[in-house]
Design a protein around this motif. Sequence first.
Motif, mmCIF file in Angstrom:
data_model
loop_
_atom_site.group_PDB
_atom_site.id
_atom_site.type_symbol
_atom_site.label_atom_id
_atom_site.label_comp_id
_atom_site.label_asym_id
_atom_site.label_seq_id
_atom_site.Cartn_x
_atom_site.Cartn_y
_atom_site.Cartn_z
ATOM 1 N N GLY A 17 0.785 -1.221 0.000
ATOM 2 C CA GLY A 17 0.000 0.000 0.000
ATOM 3 C C GLY A 17 0.819 1.273 0.000
ATOM 4 N N GLN A 18 2.148 1.160 -0.007
ATOM 5 C CA GLN A 18 2.972 2.375 -0.074
ATOM 6 C C GLN A 18 3.080 2.792 -1.535
ATOM 7 N N GLY A 19 2.878 4.064 -1.817
ATOM 8 C CA GLY A 19 2.955 4.458 -3.216
ATOM 9 C C GLY A 19 3.120 5.949 -3.404
ATOM 10 N N ILE A 20 3.357 6.360 -4.641
ATOM 11 C CA ILE A 20 3.379 7.795 -4.960
ATOM 12 C C ILE A 20 2.547 8.037 -6.201
ATOM 13 N N SER A 21 2.000 9.236 -6.263
ATOM 14 C CA SER A 21 1.227 9.653 -7.426
ATOM 15 C C SER A 21 1.834 10.936 -7.946
ATOM 16 N N VAL A 22 1.770 11.107 -9.250
ATOM 17 C CA VAL A 22 2.366 12.311 -9.810
ATOM 18 C C VAL A 22 1.460 12.898 -10.880
ATOM 19 N N VAL A 23 1.386 14.238 -10.868
ATOM 20 C CA VAL A 23 0.814 14.954 -12.003
ATOM 21 C C VAL A 23 1.967 15.783 -12.543
ATOM 22 N N ALA A 24 2.303 15.557 -13.835
ATOM 23 C CA ALA A 24 3.509 16.184 -14.356
ATOM 24 C C ALA A 24 3.260 16.846 -15.692
ATOM 25 N N SER A 25 4.054 17.867 -15.961
ATOM 26 C CA SER A 25 4.040 18.501 -17.267
ATOM 27 C C SER A 25 5.474 18.588 -17.760
ATOM 28 N N ALA A 26 5.767 17.863 -18.847
ATOM 29 C CA ALA A 26 7.139 17.882 -19.383
ATOM 30 C C ALA A 26 7.471 19.274 -19.924
ATOM 31 N N SER A 27 6.481 19.948 -20.513
ATOM 32 C CA SER A 27 6.773 21.265 -21.088
ATOM 33 C C SER A 27 7.082 22.289 -19.991
ATOM 34 N N GLN A 28 6.475 22.114 -18.796
ATOM 35 C CA GLN A 28 6.741 23.042 -17.680
ATOM 36 C C GLN A 28 7.882 22.545 -16.811
ATOM 37 N N HIS A 29 8.401 21.373 -17.113
ATOM 38 C CA HIS A 29 9.488 20.764 -16.315
ATOM 39 C C HIS A 29 9.101 20.647 -14.845
ATOM 40 N N THR A 30 7.834 20.429 -14.590
ATOM 41 C CA THR A 30 7.356 20.473 -13.206
ATOM 42 C C THR A 30 6.464 19.270 -12.905
ATOM 43 N N ALA A 31 6.505 18.813 -11.682
ATOM 44 C CA ALA A 31 5.627 17.722 -11.273
ATOM 45 C C ALA A 31 5.143 17.962 -9.849
ATOM 46 N N VAL A 32 3.895 17.549 -9.594
ATOM 47 C CA VAL A 32 3.384 17.553 -8.222
ATOM 48 C C VAL A 32 3.331 16.104 -7.778
ATOM 49 N N VAL A 33 4.044 15.787 -6.706
ATOM 50 C CA VAL A 33 4.174 14.389 -6.296
ATOM 51 C C VAL A 33 3.559 14.205 -4.906
ATOM 52 N N THR A 34 2.685 13.216 -4.773
ATOM 53 C CA THR A 34 2.038 12.941 -3.494
ATOM 54 C C THR A 34 2.381 11.533 -3.029
ATOM 55 N N ALA A 35 2.695 11.416 -1.767
ATOM 56 C CA ALA A 35 2.979 10.099 -1.203
ATOM 57 C C ALA A 35 1.701 9.565 -0.579
ATOM 58 N N ALA A 36 1.481 8.265 -0.673
ATOM 59 C CA ALA A 36 0.307 7.666 -0.047
ATOM 60 C C ALA A 36 0.717 6.429 0.731
ATOM 61 N N GLY A 37 0.262 6.367 1.949
ATOM 62 C CA GLY A 37 0.452 5.153 2.740
ATOM 63 C C GLY A 37 1.882 4.837 3.120
ATOM 64 N N LEU A 38 2.786 5.824 3.025
ATOM 65 C CA LEU A 38 4.165 5.538 3.413
ATOM 66 C C LEU A 38 4.208 5.318 4.920
ATOM 67 N N ARG A 39 4.838 4.214 5.335
ATOM 68 C CA ARG A 39 4.948 3.956 6.772
ATOM 69 C C ARG A 39 5.959 4.924 7.358
ATOM 70 N N ARG A 40 5.581 5.554 8.442
ATOM 71 C CA ARG A 40 6.461 6.539 9.072
ATOM 72 C C ARG A 40 7.771 5.876 9.508
ATOM 73 N N PRO A 41 8.909 6.363 9.003
ATOM 74 C CA PRO A 41 10.177 5.719 9.371
ATOM 75 C C PRO A 41 10.520 5.996 10.834
ATOM 76 N N THR A 42 11.314 5.130 11.427
ATOM 77 C CA THR A 42 11.675 5.286 12.839
ATOM 78 C C THR A 42 12.944 6.128 12.982
ATOM 79 N N ASN A 43 13.279 6.464 14.210
ATOM 80 C CA ASN A 43 14.520 7.193 14.544
ATOM 81 C C ASN A 43 14.676 8.512 13.802
ATOM 82 N N GLY A 44 13.567 9.195 13.546
ATOM 83 C CA GLY A 44 13.673 10.512 12.914
ATOM 84 C C GLY A 44 14.051 10.461 11.449
ATOM 85 N N ARG A 45 14.091 9.266 10.888
ATOM 86 C CA ARG A 45 14.445 9.201 9.471
ATOM 87 C C ARG A 45 13.306 9.743 8.611
#
Lengths: 277, 180
Positions: A182-210
Amino acid sequence: MTVLFRRRELHSLAAPYALDALEPPEQQRFEKHLRRCDRCAAEVRALREDAVRLAWSTAAPAPAALRDRVLMAVRTTPQEGTAGPTPRPHAAQQLPGAYAAQRLPGARAAQSPRARASRLQGLLSPLAATTAAAALVVAALFGVQASRTQDQLDQERAQAREIAHVLGAPDARATSEGEAGGQGISVVASASQHTAVVTAAGLRRPTNGRVHQLWLMRPEVKPRSLGLFDGDTPLVATDLNTDATSLAVTVEPQGGSLQPTTAPIVQLALKTVGFGE
Amino acid sequence: MEADELLVLVAGGDQKAFEELYGLVSGPVFGLVRRVVRDPAQSEEVAQEVLLELWRSAGRYDPARGSALAWVLTLAHRRAVDRVRSARAAGERELRMARRANGPAFDHVAEEVEAGLEREWVRRCLDRLTALQRQSVTLAYYDGYTYREVAERLSLPLGTVKTRMRDGLTRLRECLGGAV
């Protein structure tokens, strides 16, 4: 005599201070002292000018692309104090190339659900409307509630503009990638604008401040950091190279790394969103 | 126009003035950041942050507290030092590897573009300092070490390092005199 000793001790910090060679707590203590000590202030002023000579001698022409990027950014970057009193910005905490983990507008208390909805439609209309990835990004955009300072609001506005820009680009496309857990990322990107909006979903919170760090992968080039994820707040990545082949998320020590130090927990190919030619 | 006059206009939102200011300070800002940060890609990122911060916070410049160039370069130096320190905290080893990987070609470019008269003067004046004065000043200013770290590296007491830094800067001032 301790007071006298302490004061002399503080005076002796003028040279390290002028060279930016104090640790943060000491620097704060010295700056407090500077406000009350005219002699120290004068000395620091003179020593600073000496240090500047050291700086001046390293001058080198800046790359032309830097000029373009800075002058472009200036057109859309609000200045301090133009929208009422603002606290100190935290530019240094941001990873460049990405607006790291800021919260977004749209969920401000004053805004009615209807206003939110129409704003959302405005953002989305040029995009093939209902891909799951776009829905995820939008959910993250508008699901945020927090009390925020004027400065944060300004930053949010800047980021919202970036996002609207990506979503509004004629070649904006969306894709997502997840693994079985269930860990994943989603992206909406435009090559002409050289820009992407990236969202993380379901990433398990890493331990030790990582932290979770996002990377841009290109053939035969070292991975480039696009910033650190903060929960499900989207990252806006700008100046993306069009030969980029994928995005990857790794777990890194607090503050992030210069280069990935662990294997990616999720990787997303960018071909379907128009990159990697 | 001079940098201090331009800063006042920039604080008022004048983009043309910012372009002119960019022309004046981008070289020194970029060169300084690159000298401290070393890694070319990261140097560009930090320089970009600094130049944008000039735009955003030009209103904070206070002529009573020093020259405009000192203000700009102090800002650039602090950001560059912040970057190397956090990079060092994140992993001294990675940084060394990055430096080695980018080393030769990068130094070569630097040699080509930095052959200025001022650079020659500063180098000559640095040569006139005692070795400890020179190392104390340059480890702090060009390599971003705190004076405690400098003391450790040179195996000197803290007080000695503070004094060497002050004497080094003062002698540099005497040597450079009015030369610009």
